[in-house]
Scaffold this active site. Structure first.
Site, PDB file in Angstrom:
ATOM      1  N   SER A  69      -4.773  10.762  19.767  1.00  8.94           N
ATOM      2  CA  SER A  69      -5.797   9.953  20.409  1.00  8.94           C
ATOM      3  C   SER A  69      -5.320   8.513  20.535  1.00  8.94           C
ATOM      4  O   SER A  69      -4.636   7.991  19.652  1.00  8.94           O
ATOM      5  CB  SER A  69      -7.086  10.003  19.595  1.00  8.94           C
ATOM      6  OG  SER A  69      -8.022   9.062  20.072  1.00  8.94           O
TER       7      SER A  69
ATOM      8  N   VAL B  40      -1.068   2.651   5.246  1.00  8.87           N
ATOM      9  CA  VAL B  40      -0.861   2.297   3.842  1.00  8.87           C
ATOM     10  C   VAL B  40       0.579   2.546   3.425  1.00  8.87           C
ATOM     11  O   VAL B  40       1.129   1.830   2.599  1.00  8.87           O
ATOM     12  CB  VAL B  40      -1.823   3.113   2.946  1.00  8.87           C
ATOM     13  CG1 VAL B  40      -1.507   2.898   1.475  1.00  8.87           C
ATOM     14  CG2 VAL B  40      -3.258   2.705   3.234  1.00  8.87           C
TER      15      VAL B  40
ATOM     16  N   ALA C  67       5.637   1.473   1.870  1.00  8.72           N
ATOM     17  CA  ALA C  67       6.693   1.541   0.873  1.00  8.72           C
ATOM     18  C   ALA C  67       7.109   2.993   0.671  1.00  8.72           C
ATOM     19  O   ALA C  67       6.295   3.903   0.806  1.00  8.72           O
ATOM     20  CB  ALA C  67       6.232   0.934  -0.456  1.00  8.72           C
TER      21      ALA C  67
ATOM     22  N   LYS D   7      13.925  -1.720  -0.752  1.00 13.26           N
ATOM     23  CA  LYS D   7      13.121  -1.555  -1.958  1.00 13.26           C
ATOM     24  C   LYS D   7      13.983  -0.930  -3.043  1.00 13.26           C
ATOM     25  O   LYS D   7      14.463   0.187  -2.898  1.00 13.26           O
ATOM     26  CB  LYS D   7      11.904  -0.656  -1.690  1.00 13.26           C
ATOM     27  CG  LYS D   7      11.086  -0.343  -2.938  1.00 13.26           C
ATOM     28  CD  LYS D   7       9.969   0.642  -2.632  1.00 13.26           C
ATOM     29  CE  LYS D   7       9.238   1.067  -3.890  1.00 13.26           C
ATOM     30  NZ  LYS D   7       8.188   2.087  -3.614  1.00 13.26           N
TER      31      LYS D   7
ATOM     32  N   PRO E 240      12.775   0.845 -11.879  1.00 12.19           N
ATOM     33  CA  PRO E 240      13.870   0.775 -10.896  1.00 12.19           C
ATOM     34  C   PRO E 240      14.243   2.165 -10.386  1.00 12.19           C
ATOM     35  O   PRO E 240      13.953   3.171 -11.028  1.00 12.19           O
ATOM     36  CB  PRO E 240      15.024   0.159 -11.697  1.00 12.19           C
ATOM     37  CG  PRO E 240      14.728   0.496 -13.119  1.00 12.19           C
ATOM     38  CD  PRO E 240      13.248   0.675 -13.252  1.00 12.19           C
TER      39      PRO E 240
ATOM     40  N   VAL F  62      -8.645  15.350  21.119  1.00 13.36           N
ATOM     41  CA  VAL F  62      -8.906  16.785  21.013  1.00 13.36           C
ATOM     42  C   VAL F  62     -10.410  16.954  20.834  1.00 13.36           C
ATOM     43  O   VAL F  62     -11.002  16.446  19.876  1.00 13.36           O
ATOM     44  CB  VAL F  62      -8.142  17.408  19.828  1.00 13.36           C
ATOM     45  CG1 VAL F  62      -8.579  18.853  19.607  1.00 13.36           C
ATOM     46  CG2 VAL F  62      -6.641  17.346  20.080  1.00 13.36           C
TER      47      VAL F  62
ATOM     48  N   LEU G 255      -1.630  13.318   5.023  1.00 14.52           N
ATOM     49  CA  LEU G 255      -2.936  13.084   4.411  1.00 14.52           C
ATOM     50  C   LEU G 255      -3.904  14.236   4.635  1.00 14.52           C
ATOM     51  O   LEU G 255      -4.854  14.405   3.863  1.00 14.52           O
ATOM     52  CB  LEU G 255      -3.550  11.793   4.952  1.00 14.52           C
ATOM     53  CG  LEU G 255      -2.753  10.500   4.735  1.00 14.52           C
ATOM     54  CD1 LEU G 255      -3.486   9.321   5.337  1.00 14.52           C
ATOM     55  CD2 LEU G 255      -2.491  10.274   3.253  1.00 14.52           C
TER      56      LEU G 255
ATOM     57  N   THR H  23       4.174   7.682  -2.810  1.00 21.15           N
ATOM     58  CA  THR H  23       4.562   9.091  -2.712  1.00 21.15           C
ATOM     59  C   THR H  23       4.161   9.760  -1.405  1.00 21.15           C
ATOM     60  O   THR H  23       4.582  10.883  -1.139  1.00 21.15           O
ATOM     61  CB  THR H  23       3.949   9.885  -3.873  1.00 21.15           C
ATOM     62  OG1 THR H  23       2.519   9.771  -3.818  1.00 21.15           O
ATOM     63  CG2 THR H  23       4.442   9.361  -5.211  1.00 21.15           C
TER      64      THR H  23
END
Length: 528
Positions: free
Chosen positions: A39, A47, A50, A78, A101, A207, A356, A367
């Protein structure tokens, strides 16, 4: 012989959708037709700015070079995560701070500081075991956290050093693992251009309807223009909405909110910290959660991850703006309601949820994109034919739940080890139950019983566990009994080598901004 899958339809863009499109196109080329529909109206979460070092392997697979994509995505390096104020300060100090680290994992060729152990003890014994032994013995010569003691990288982060030397400088390359910070919206655009140039079809439309066949499988998605997109496989990359997996197929979502209290976030762009472009993500504990600081090349991405049980969106935004002060940009904040948990199954019939729409822990430790990478690698490994073998689906789903639960335990561990009780949120964290699986792990960790790397899938290796545990003042009770019987000579040799490397690389490595400027100015032609 069963008919191969010929058509894949991806619903949703963003990082999840376009990384999926580029990845599957790279894997299968023109043998599989891929269409992505997104869309123009639905905003991206943004978000996931990183990442963790696995992304370097994924981008290499896609044929992406740092000098090409980093300037296009406002990217930076990073090397670690710095945690501020996750515990009460030690006596005589102003605040509690530690680093996680990105350790160099001992693989052949073995890093110099691990060679004494491989030469003398084989591949099972690590410097972390000796660090535990020496700390428990009260030896003040060994550094307070394993994140600092086990590698030179933390010291280099504090000096704002890039993780590698400038191309052509002749300086020694430490071979550090590193990841990236980047603008998620710009990365999605870069991946979109890459994928469409390689043959992925792009449809910009909402959709409006999804139809199913007689078996209950998704048959086609229909857009606002009336276009009907048919496929053999459908990837749901619609984010927290779960348009296909949850709304259409009605797969239940299993919440992890009982263990992870943060369910909301407010994101805001900001100017760089006075320290410059820091080569690490910062996670600042706050009264109702924590604030991330992610240094990009031209700005910082910041946000407050908080619990709606203890504060409101307006108060959270004000706390974030107060924390940033004049660095905060005068733009509306992006308020996000997070869905924390996982689908009972991420692969149902001919639909696979990626990103997600599949699962989400929370932004701590970055993650989300790593889970997308893992899902795509799993999908290629378990890729079906048109018969959709149920065994492949079952194995995929089992591995995804295992991966989610392992990451969930890793993230909950950060909260479980706090001693803060100064606000309602931190008191709730202290009183909150933890998963039985984590409780069992912490009992084992206390006696230095940690599953060796390579024995199971784990995004963060044992050295990361030691960095978090030691940084959070975890009460180890004993070192491995075998290490108690061994001489400490090899350990001291390794610590001395790390001290030398701190000096060598502090002098040899460039300032992080200096290196990034060569990339963004187009002068790092051999950097990749």
């Amino acid at each position: 012989m069963a008919r191969p899958v010929q058509k894949i339809v991806i619903v949703g863009g963003g990082t999840a959708g376009w990384l999926s499109a580029a990845y599957l196109n790279r894997a299968f080329g023109s043998k599989v037709e891929i269409t992505l529909v997104e869309s123009a109206r639905i905003g991206r979460i943004g978000v996931g700015e990183a990442t963790v070092p696995t992304l370097r392997t994924t981008l290499a697979f896609l044929g992406m070079k740092e000098e090409d994509w980093m300037p296009r995505t406002n990217a930076s390096f990073k090397s670690a995560v710095r945690f501020n104020d996750w515990r009460n300060p030690h006596p005589g100090t102003d605040r509690h701070t530690y680093y996680h680290p990105f350790f160099t994992v001992p693989e052949p060729p073995v890093p110099s500081y691990e060679r004494p152990f491989h030469k003398r003890f084989g591949r099972g014994v690590s410097l972390a075991h000796f660090w535990t032994k020496l700390r428990l013995a009260g030896d003040s010569r060994v550094r307070e956290t394993f994140g600092d003691a086990g590698m030179a990288l933390q010291h280099l982060c504090e000096l704002n050093k890039a993780p590698k030397p400038l191309p052509g400088s002749g300086a020694p390359d430490p071979g550090f693992r590193y990841a990236y910070h980047f603008d998620a919206a710009l990365m999605a655009e870069y991946l979109r251009d890459l994928a469409t140039e390689r043959g992925v079809r792009h449809v910009v439309a909402d959709v409006t309807r999804v139809t199913r066949d007689g078996r209950g499988h998704i048959d086609k998605v229909i857009t606002e223009t009336g276009a009907e997109l048919t496929g053999d496989l459908f990837l749901d990359c619609s984010g927290f909405r779960g348009l296909l997996i949850n709304q259409t197929l009605e797969e239940p979502f299993i919440s992890a909110q009982d263990w992870l209290l943060c369910d909301s976030a407010i994101a805001l762009p900001a100017d760089h910290h006075p320290d410059g472009i820091r080569p690490y993500t910062v996670a600042n504990a706050r009264p109702n959660g924590w604030i991330w600081e992610i240094p990009l090349f031209h700005r910082e991405g910041t946000g407050y991850v908080y619990s709606s049980r203890t504060t409101t969106p307006d108060r959270a935004e004000q706390d974030l703006r107060d924390f940033l002060g004049p660095r905060a940009h005068d733009v509306p904040g992006n308020h996000i309601r997070m869905r924390v948990g996982h689908n009972r199954r991420s692969w149902v019939d001919n639909c696979i949820a990626i990103g997600l729409s599949s699962c989400f822990v929370e932004p701590l430790e970055s993650t989300t994109i790593a889970l997308i990478e893992y899902q795509l690698a799993l999908l290629v490994l378990h890729f079906p034919d048109a018969e959709l073998d149920e065994r492949r689906q079952a194995r995929y789903n089992e591995l995804m739940v295992n991966a989610f639960e392992d990451l969930r335990d890793f993230i909950v561990m950060h909260y479980a080890l706090t001693d803060r009780t100064d606000t309602e949120f931190w008191r709730a964290v202290r009183e909150n139950p933890i998963p039985d699986s984590l409780a069992e792990k912490l009992t084992e960790y206390a006696e230095s019983v940690i599953i060796p790397d390579g024995s199971q899938l784990r995004l963060f290796e044992t050295r990361s566990l030691w960095a978090i545990l030691s940084g959070m003042d975890f009460p180890f009770t004993k070192a491995p009994p075998s290490v108690e019987l061994m001489s400490d000579d090899a350990a001291w040799q390794a610590f001395e080598q790390i001290d030398k490397e701190r000096e060598i690389y502090a002098a040899a490595l460039p300032d992080n901004r200096t290196y990034l400027k060569t990339i963004h100015d187009g002068r790092a032609d051999s950097a990749h």
